[in-house]
Design an enzyme around this catalytic site. Sequence first.
Site, PDB file in Angstrom:
ATOM      1  N   CYS A 181       0.488  -1.097   0.141  1.00  0.00           N
ATOM      2  CA  CYS A 181      -0.057   0.188  -0.462  1.00  0.00           C
ATOM      3  C   CYS A 181       0.833   1.225  -0.130  1.00  0.00           C
ATOM      4  O   CYS A 181       0.786   1.807  -0.576  1.00  0.00           O
ATOM      5  CB  CYS A 181      -0.382   0.116   1.296  1.00  0.00           C
ATOM      6  SG  CYS A 181      -1.998  -0.834   1.107  1.00  0.00           S
ATOM      7  N   CYS A 226      31.136 -13.534  10.526  1.00  0.00           N
ATOM      8  CA  CYS A 226      32.869 -11.689  10.407  1.00  0.00           C
ATOM      9  C   CYS A 226      33.543 -12.199  11.426  1.00  0.00           C
ATOM     10  O   CYS A 226      34.100 -13.507  12.020  1.00  0.00           O
ATOM     11  CB  CYS A 226      31.713 -10.405  10.701  1.00  0.00           C
ATOM     12  SG  CYS A 226      31.706 -10.167  12.133  1.00  0.00           S
TER      13      CYS A 226
END
Lengths: 99, 355
Positions: free
Chosen positions: B183, B319
């Site tokens: 929307c 990481c």
Amino acid sequence: MEESSAKYKHTGRISKFNQMTITLKYFGSLADITQLREEQFTFDEETISVSALKSKIESSYQNIQNINYTIAVNQMMSDLHVKIKDQDVIAFLPPFAGG
Amino acid sequence: MINTKRYSRQIILPEIGETGQQKLQDARVLVIGAGGLGCPVLQNLALAGVGNIGIVDGDVVDETNLHRQLLYILKDCGKSKAETAKKAILELNPEIKVTAFSEFFTTQNAPRIVEGYDIIVDCTDAITVRYLINDVSVAKRIPMVYASIHKFEGQISVFNYKNGPSYRCLFPEQENLNAVPNCAFSGVLGVLPNTIGTLQATEVLKIIIGIGEILTGKLLIYDALHFQTQTVNFSKNPKMIEKGIINGTLLLNSKKAIEDLTPEAFLEKCSQSGIVVIDIRELGESPEFKGKNVIRIPLGQLEEYSKKLNKNQEIVLFCQTGQRSQQAMNYLLKSGFVGVFHLGRGIESLKNQIQ
């Protein structure tokens, strides 16, 4: 409303031999792309498969290729191999996202 | 005890009676999304006396919601939708129990949230979440009352009802397609979700009480602009049902889905197929961690790369220490990915295992 067509079939010139006219209905974002809710297509064939129709439509409106949608023939969800006949109504239905 | 006065006008209906009202009182309905569709659904379920309602929404009320989302007023802006909606429907009917989940529905929290509910009402605004809701409800064998809207049009159907067809049977998932606009992007007529949400609530009530005909195996499309409705019939696709069951069962069984993976859980994930493991360190950083599903996409390029991925794709990030991967995970979850994990304390916690 289609009942009368049988009665006049023998005099009808609208649909020649080897030709078919079908109605296509577009919903949601597909109507946004085609800029139409409905249109009629006439082919020089007596029948066409859903997958062949899909290719024709996707080449007419290239942006449709990027959209996930379901095809319904005469209000019944349809497989790609289903044969479409003269006077069939084909709906192109994408899932809506809004809530 | 049922308050027979409050509900007298529907108890008087022979199809409902006190038995039907008791069924409503005992029902447990989870409404996912408390926006345009969710508001009318919640309002109607609360008024009808549905005894236990769960509301899931991680968003806050915004002024742009107010033209259609009828449970909210201007002073609610900035507040949690789930909590605000809970307060609003309890004011409409203080005799029901309402639980607010102020979080978006994800693969991580789904098992906890759906626990104990008999019906799920899909009022979300993202296709990926609809597949998730579908899979959970197929696996739990509970009905999913679906609706969604686009500008002036709405769609509604009931999936997984008494082993009926599912969302995937109607719209099989396809990868690499454009996101379907919601929307915020394409706009919506304010009254439309209220019409469609009210139809959704009607199906929920019928399912609970066990009356009438349920909209299963049929998709109803309503075009408000031209006042046209169309129904499309569809049938069960066993492959799609199976896909839903597999996805949903996997998800529900991983009850302790923790986003921060231990080294062991991380290695376990790396050995599974179908999971994308992304090393988001810069290309020169070591130690190198190799695996069949491992790819190196430095953090700075992740945004671009993630556009190519399916949002239901399970992703594991890592990481050096877990800090950057946490950041990357939050980014992906925010952009709608539903199955994202990261190695909690980074590759450093794995040093013993890789050498």
